[in-house]
Design an enzyme around this catalytic site. Structure first.
Site, PDB file in Angstrom:
ATOM      1  N   ARG A  18      47.153 -36.239 -77.758  1.00  0.00           N
ATOM      2  CA  ARG A  18      47.784 -37.204 -78.667  1.00  0.00           C
ATOM      3  C   ARG A  18      49.277 -36.892 -78.815  1.00  0.00           C
ATOM      4  O   ARG A  18      49.804 -36.770 -79.925  1.00  0.00           O
ATOM      5  CB  ARG A  18      47.096 -37.181 -80.024  1.00  0.00           C
ATOM      6  CG  ARG A  18      47.138 -38.549 -80.672  1.00  0.00           C
ATOM      7  CD  ARG A  18      46.178 -38.723 -81.780  1.00  0.00           C
ATOM      8  NE  ARG A  18      46.239 -40.106 -82.217  1.00  0.00           N
ATOM      9  CZ  ARG A  18      45.282 -40.715 -82.852  1.00  0.00           C
ATOM     10  NH1 ARG A  18      44.172 -40.097 -83.144  1.00  0.00           N
ATOM     11  NH2 ARG A  18      45.408 -41.960 -83.224  1.00  0.00           N
ATOM     12  N   GLU A  70      50.509 -41.709 -80.757  1.00  0.00           N
ATOM     13  CA  GLU A  70      50.792 -40.277 -80.845  1.00  0.00           C
ATOM     14  C   GLU A  70      51.556 -39.918 -82.118  1.00  0.00           C
ATOM     15  O   GLU A  70      51.495 -38.773 -82.576  1.00  0.00           O
ATOM     16  CB  GLU A  70      51.640 -39.813 -79.647  1.00  0.00           C
ATOM     17  CG  GLU A  70      51.343 -40.486 -78.326  1.00  0.00           C
ATOM     18  CD  GLU A  70      50.009 -40.086 -77.753  1.00  0.00           C
ATOM     19  OE1 GLU A  70      49.531 -39.017 -78.148  1.00  0.00           O
ATOM     20  OE2 GLU A  70      49.446 -40.826 -76.944  1.00  0.00           O
TER      21      GLU A  70
HETATM   22  O1  CDP Z   1      48.403 -45.513 -74.935  1.00  0.00           O
HETATM   23  P1  CDP Z   1      47.630 -45.770 -76.199  1.00  0.00           P
HETATM   24  O2  CDP Z   1      46.829 -47.025 -76.180  1.00  0.00           O
HETATM   25  O3  CDP Z   1      46.861 -44.577 -76.647  1.00  0.00           O
HETATM   26  O4  CDP Z   1      48.721 -45.886 -77.382  1.00  0.00           O
HETATM   27  P2  CDP Z   1      49.636 -47.053 -77.917  1.00  0.00           P
HETATM   28  O5  CDP Z   1      50.369 -47.726 -76.824  1.00  0.00           O
HETATM   29  O6  CDP Z   1      50.438 -46.429 -78.983  1.00  0.00           O
HETATM   30  O7  CDP Z   1      48.649 -48.125 -78.533  1.00  0.00           O
HETATM   31  C1  CDP Z   1      47.608 -47.838 -79.424  1.00  0.00           C
HETATM   32  C2  CDP Z   1      47.076 -49.144 -79.990  1.00  0.00           C
HETATM   33  O8  CDP Z   1      47.993 -49.654 -80.968  1.00  0.00           O
HETATM   34  C3  CDP Z   1      46.943 -50.237 -78.934  1.00  0.00           C
HETATM   35  O9  CDP Z   1      45.836 -51.073 -79.192  1.00  0.00           O
HETATM   36  C4  CDP Z   1      48.236 -50.967 -79.101  1.00  0.00           C
HETATM   37  O10 CDP Z   1      48.285 -52.234 -78.543  1.00  0.00           O
HETATM   38  C5  CDP Z   1      48.439 -50.952 -80.617  1.00  0.00           C
HETATM   39  N1  CDP Z   1      49.865 -51.100 -80.929  1.00  0.00           N
HETATM   40  C6  CDP Z   1      50.316 -52.194 -81.642  1.00  0.00           C
HETATM   41  O11 CDP Z   1      49.517 -53.009 -82.102  1.00  0.00           O
HETATM   42  N2  CDP Z   1      51.678 -52.336 -81.862  1.00  0.00           N
HETATM   43  C7  CDP Z   1      52.566 -51.417 -81.404  1.00  0.00           C
HETATM   44  N3  CDP Z   1      53.877 -51.549 -81.589  1.00  0.00           N
HETATM   45  C8  CDP Z   1      52.093 -50.276 -80.702  1.00  0.00           C
HETATM   46  C9  CDP Z   1      50.739 -50.161 -80.470  1.00  0.00           C
END
Ligand code: CDP
Length: 768
Positions: free
Chosen positions: A352, A721
């Site tokens: 994470r 993270e």
């Molecule tokens: O790579 P990982 O999916 O672990 O991490 P992330 O890109 O930080 O996204 C985690 C979740 O949060 C995903 O479902 C993203 O689409 C959502 N998210 C969001 O809704 N808005 C953001 N600005 C960043 C992430």
């Protein structure tokens, strides 16, 4: 066969690798070393072969003879024994694989394998390793335990600036070895189908990378490998590396001509799969007497265990550790990391965390508090004074990053107001006057996520782009497939939302599919919060390509030139004539029934190579009370104000923050993979390695600010993270703030009740 029941298609909810049951399937169990460092005198499998149901046992020598003795580690810079050859290098290392008709028979068979060991001297920490008195890896060309030296920044200028600084602080900070401990351990089912094709069900965060790695290691052509990663019960970086058990299961399936299932036990997961952190960091800050930072220097000894299996992009052996200048405008800096082999499990994975950002963030946020203490300045004031200002973005950091956007002052002020900082300070002063220990801890962190631009980032030489393929069906429903792999992050929701928003369609009818290498476009997978910055950008870009194509069909339907059509209010209309419009749904139907002069169909693919990383950030505040008699720490409040740019789904983001804070809380207060001086692992199960339940977990308060990423198609940054990166420092800073009237300056994580109690006792006895 219905899709849900067909083990080849495990996308969807509630299907795990352990649910895959195939006719004639065998089970595999691994024999593991009881010693951390020992020569293998002999391995006797005769008793194991007598166990009812045992079909075969393979050892390192068998694999070596087949050319499969070693597998490349994540970044390709080292190799790892699949099964021990000649000697073992850590306790619980894989020594032999037993294949049997039932899970119990496989376990009994593994028990019955007799291994004769001759113990060797143990190297249990990087400082002993550095002396090179015992060389752990004679198989390598360089006969030393030193793996690499990495540095960034200006060593000489930094040294001069630190030496010339009126105020200086220096602290050794250890970010302890911890483990992602996903609730579902790792596992796989390997089957060679009637066409001789490997059908490989596996708990993988990066299925395409697995396919390529398996092909490279085994020589099986890549088209003859089908990797399927279903619901994997959490990953947190733990399910990125290719583990020896996977290779053994494939070899067993090939050798025995039957499917083989291997599911790790909890102990196997905790003791042999990718651990995280284990960075010993000496950090120094220089400052003016009024608290302006003049320089930062950090020197780190990294414990990588027996093989260099740290999950970092090839050119970044210490990952993104260079973000150690944090949210602060540091004029000059230098960071270096030296990594060493020890007799511990290999790893150093991005738990994470975007590749060592958590370690970097913890170091700078702790150091800022120590400096504030030294200067007698409020920790908030010191931060405010040194923040990168919003008009400085894009900001070039002293260690080479270009921060994309942020407004740190705004985020901090929102947090202070939300938590009522002034009232808390007043209360703290009153409590201190009564001898009570109340602490307020801050972490104003900056992350770097979205690996990454292909000019810098690769794994095994494969550039770290990601991909999306969108197909819109005649009725306006559709499917999006990406090279990412959700492990519970809600991609099913957020990817559908991006497509729906870009195309004016109903998100309920956008199916999201990931994790199947036969159907998904090639991608590097999900870890290090890269999905939204990279795969999310690929989805938006692919959707815009669909829209371009749709515009041509809309022009045909509206009987005007394409230049006369505009996309407005989620539909195509003749410019300036709202009455003449068509919806995307109508265009989708026409794409298959009446495309006019255009190519039929409505789909697009995009491979997105990000121009830069994204830099989410936040202000976290912990308020704690410490019981002077027992050392018990109570988290009274915890506020997280995050800025991850444009938020796709507030509820999903809040879920990410809650989960990450809970893990950060566990790291700060209860988790450590400990080894004794003889290299024995002391945390082999959940009674010794604690996972917080709802009873211990504090109530989380959340809020946000939005500074969109200027280079991301929808302005979104990663978020998953951030809470794990930002929160440990806030917790520890709060505890140290509570103990500061006693003169306590630093405690290593996990800040257990016992450690706190001892610190209070020693302070009261005048020992600090
Ligand atoms: O790579 P990982 O999916 O672990 O991490 P992330 O890109 O930080 O996204 C985690 C979740 O949060 C995903 O479902 C993203 O689409 C959502 N998210 C969001 O809704 N808005 C953001 N600005 C960043 C992430």
């Amino acid at each position: 066969m219905k899709r849900k029941e067909d083990p080849r298609f495990l996308q969807g909810k509630g299907h795990y690798v352990d649910d895959v049951t195939l006719p004639g399937m065998l089970f595999m169990a691994l024999v593991r070393s009881t010693y951390p460092h020992a020569e293998i005198k002999s391995i006797d499998i005769s008793e194991a072969m007598k166990v009812h149901g045992v079909k075969a046992v393979i050892t390192g020598k068998d694999l070596e003879a087949a050319g499969l003795g070693w597998l490349p580690t994540f970044h390709g810079l080292d190799k790892q024994m699949v099964l021990a050859i000649g000697k073992v290098l850590f306790q619980y290392q894989e020594v032999a694989a037993v294949f049997a008709e039932t899970r119990a028979a496989a376990a009994d068979g593994a028990e019955a394998v007799q291994v004769d060991y001759e113990p060797l001297p143990v190297v249990a920490d990087p400082f002993t390793a550095k002396k090179d008195e015992v060389i752990l890896r004679p198989d390598r060309e360089t006969k030393t335990n030193h793996i690499y030296h990495w540095e960034v920044g200006d060593r000489d200028r930094t040294a001069r600036a630190i030496e010339g600084s009126p105020k200086r602080v220096r602290q050794r900070i250890w970010f302890q070895r911890c483990h992602p401990a996903p609730l579902e351990p790792c596992g796989c089912v390997a089957e060679f189908d009637t066409m001789g094709r490997l059908q490989f069900h596996v708990t993988s965060q990066a299925p395409h990378v697995y396919r390529t790695a398996i092909s490279i290691v085994t020589g099986i052509p890549e088209d003859k490998i089908h990797v399927m990663s279903p619901d994997i019960g959490g990953g947190f970086g733990n399910k990125v590396p290719v583990y020896p058990g996977y290779v053994c299961a494939i070899v067993g399936a090939l050798k025995l001509g039957r499917p083989v299932k291997w599911i790790e036990t909890r102990t196997e997961n905790l003791t042999s799969t990718g651990f995280a952190r284990d960075y010993h960091m000496d950090i120094e800050l220089g400052a003016t007497p009024d608290g302006r930072l003049t320089a930062l220097r950090v020197s780190t000894a990294a414990d990588h265990g027996a093989f260099d299996a740290a999950a970092d992009p090839t050119k970044y052996p210490a990952g993104m550790f260079g973000v150690v200048t944090g949210s602060y405008d540091v004029p000059v800096a230098h960071a270096e990391v030296d990594a060493y082999f020890t007799n511990k499990a290999p790893g150093g994975i991005a738990y994470r965390c975007s590749f060592r950002v958590t370690e970097a963030s913890y170091a700078i946020e702790r150091a800022m508090d120590i400096l504030a203490d030294e200067l007698g300045i409020d920790a908030v004031e010191l931060r405010r004074k040194n923040f990168v200002k919003k008009e400085q973005f894009p900001y070039g950091s002293a260690l080479g990053f270009t921060y994309d956007s942020g407004d740190y002052h705004q985020t901090l002020e929102k947090a202070l107001e939300t938590i009522g900082y002034q009232a808390l300070l007043k209360e703290q002063a009153e409590k201190r006057a009564r001898g009570e220990l109340m602490g307020i801890g801050f972490s104003t962190f900056t992350e770097v996520v979205g690996a990454g631009p292909s000019k810098h980032f690769d794994i095994l030489g494969i550039k770290m782009f990601d991909s999306a393929e969108i197909r819109i069906h005649p009725t306006g429903a559709g499917i999006v497939r990406t090279g990412a792999k959700s492990q519970g992050q809600g991609h099913e929701t957020t990817w559908a939302q991006i497509v729906a928003e870009e195309l004016g369609l109903d998100p309920q009818n956008i199916m999201v599919e990931e994790g199947d290498t036969d159907t998904a476009p090639y991608g590097l997978g999900t870890y290090a919060s890269r999905s939204t910055p990279v795969a999310g950008a690929a989805i938006a870009t692919a959707a815009r390509r669909v829209r371009e194509k749709a515009k041509k069909i809309a022009a045909h339907l509206l009987e005007v030139g394409e230049g006369d059509v505009e996309w407005t209010d989620y539909k195509f209309q003749v410019k300036g004539v709202p009455a003449r419009s068509v919806t995307m749904k109508q265009v989708a139907f026409a794409a298959y029934t009446n495309p006019g002069p255009n190519e039929p169909g409505l789909e697009a693919t995009n491979y997105y190579d990000p121009p830069n990383m994204t830099f989410p950030n936040g202000t976290y505040i912990a308020v704690v009370e410490v019981d002077r008699e027992t050392g018990e720490v109570t988290i009274r409040r915890f506020l997280a104000v995050d800025d991850c740019g444009t938020v796709i789904n507030p509820l999903v983001v809040e879920g990410q923050i809650h989960g990450g804070l809970t893990e950060g809380f566990a790291i700060a207060f209860m988790q450590e993979i400990q080894y004794d001086a003889d290299g024995n692992n002391l945390n082999t199960n959940f009674t010794d390695y604690l996972v917080p339940t709802s009873l211990e977990t504090p109530h989380w308060e959340t809020a946000n600010t939005v500074t969109p990423s200027p280079h991301h198609p929808i302005g979104a940054k990663g978020v998953g993270e951030s809470p794990n990166v930002g929160s440990p420092a806030a917790f520890v800073n709060a505890v140290i703030d509570a103990l500061s009237p006693l003169g306590v300056r630093h405690l290593e994580m996990p800040v257990t009740r016992d450690k706190v109690w001892r610190a209070i006792r020693d302070a009261e006895a005048g020992k600090t």
